[in-house]
Design a protein around this motif. Sequence first.
Motif, PDB file in Angstrom:
ATOM      1  N   LYS A  78      -1.525  -4.165   3.459  1.00 22.45           N
ATOM      2  CA  LYS A  78      -2.808  -4.310   4.141  1.00 22.45           C
ATOM      3  C   LYS A  78      -3.098  -5.808   4.234  1.00 22.45           C
ATOM      4  O   LYS A  78      -3.001  -6.525   3.245  1.00 22.45           O
TER       5      LYS A  78
ATOM      6  N   ARG B  42      -2.408  -4.047   9.297  1.00 17.93           N
ATOM      7  CA  ARG B  42      -1.325  -3.663   8.411  1.00 17.93           C
ATOM      8  C   ARG B  42      -0.039  -4.372   8.821  1.00 17.93           C
ATOM      9  O   ARG B  42       0.245  -4.518  10.001  1.00 17.93           O
TER      10      ARG B  42
ATOM     11  N   ASP C 283      -4.725  -1.511  12.809  1.00 19.71           N
ATOM     12  CA  ASP C 283      -4.821  -0.989  11.441  1.00 19.71           C
ATOM     13  C   ASP C 283      -4.888  -2.096  10.394  1.00 19.71           C
ATOM     14  O   ASP C 283      -5.012  -1.806   9.214  1.00 19.71           O
TER      15      ASP C 283
ATOM     16  N   SER D 227       4.568  -1.090   3.592  1.00 20.81           N
ATOM     17  CA  SER D 227       3.357  -1.386   4.338  1.00 20.81           C
ATOM     18  C   SER D 227       2.394  -2.170   3.448  1.00 20.81           C
ATOM     19  O   SER D 227       2.183  -1.803   2.297  1.00 20.81           O
TER      20      SER D 227
ATOM     21  N   ASP E 271       3.976  -3.993   8.581  1.00 24.33           N
ATOM     22  CA  ASP E 271       5.069  -3.061   8.287  1.00 24.33           C
ATOM     23  C   ASP E 271       6.355  -3.851   8.161  1.00 24.33           C
ATOM     24  O   ASP E 271       6.687  -4.663   9.033  1.00 24.33           O
TER      25      ASP E 271
ATOM     26  N   TYR F 263       3.249  -6.765  12.670  1.00 28.72           N
ATOM     27  CA  TYR F 263       1.828  -6.731  12.318  1.00 28.72           C
ATOM     28  C   TYR F 263       1.094  -5.835  13.299  1.00 28.72           C
ATOM     29  O   TYR F 263       1.185  -6.021  14.513  1.00 28.72           O
TER      30      TYR F 263
ATOM     31  N   ARG G 210       0.828  -1.212   0.000  1.00 32.42           N
ATOM     32  CA  ARG G 210       0.000   0.000   0.000  1.00 32.42           C
ATOM     33  C   ARG G 210       0.858   1.256   0.000  1.00 32.42           C
ATOM     34  O   ARG G 210       0.439   2.295  -0.474  1.00 32.42           O
TER      35      ARG G 210
END
Length: 165
Positions: free
Chosen positions: A110, A155, A153, A108, A157, A149, A90
């Motif tokens: 999703k 997400r 969010d 990042s 990273d 993780y 993303r």
Amino acid sequence: MGDYGKFKWVFRLLKSKEGRKVVLIPLIIMIVFSGYEIYQMEFNSKPEITEMQDGSGEIKLSKRSELAAFKLPKEAGEIRDILGEDAKVRSYDVFCDKEHHIKSAMLSMKADETKAQEIMAFYKGKYSLEEGGTDLSGSAEGYEMRIHYDANDQRIDIDLKKGSD
């Protein structure tokens, strides 16, 4: 008289064929340009290239998208090889030195919890990463890799830093 009186001229303009052309043609042109801008910002993976202002000559490649995930571009080089060519992100920031060698990257992705577990297990197996709470860390093809993780969010990273040679 109300609001109709204030905008009476617009309705008269739209009644005639020429008036519709005067209003609709610029409107269509604005919609097309807006659509192209949205495509460039959200769906095109080409990075924004920023030269650092500190005089070092370093370059930052970055891209963000709120609507869609995209594959890393060729400019991401080794990072693309480490994550895999099919990995969809993303956002990313890739920092390069003067000679365009990658120094570090922050990416990042999703992912919901089950997808995140699959992705983290894949990288853990591929690069023999060590678990530390909610993080994975270790070495991946000459880079120090850290995967985190964020459940709030949804997400993942990924931080990569060039290891000392």
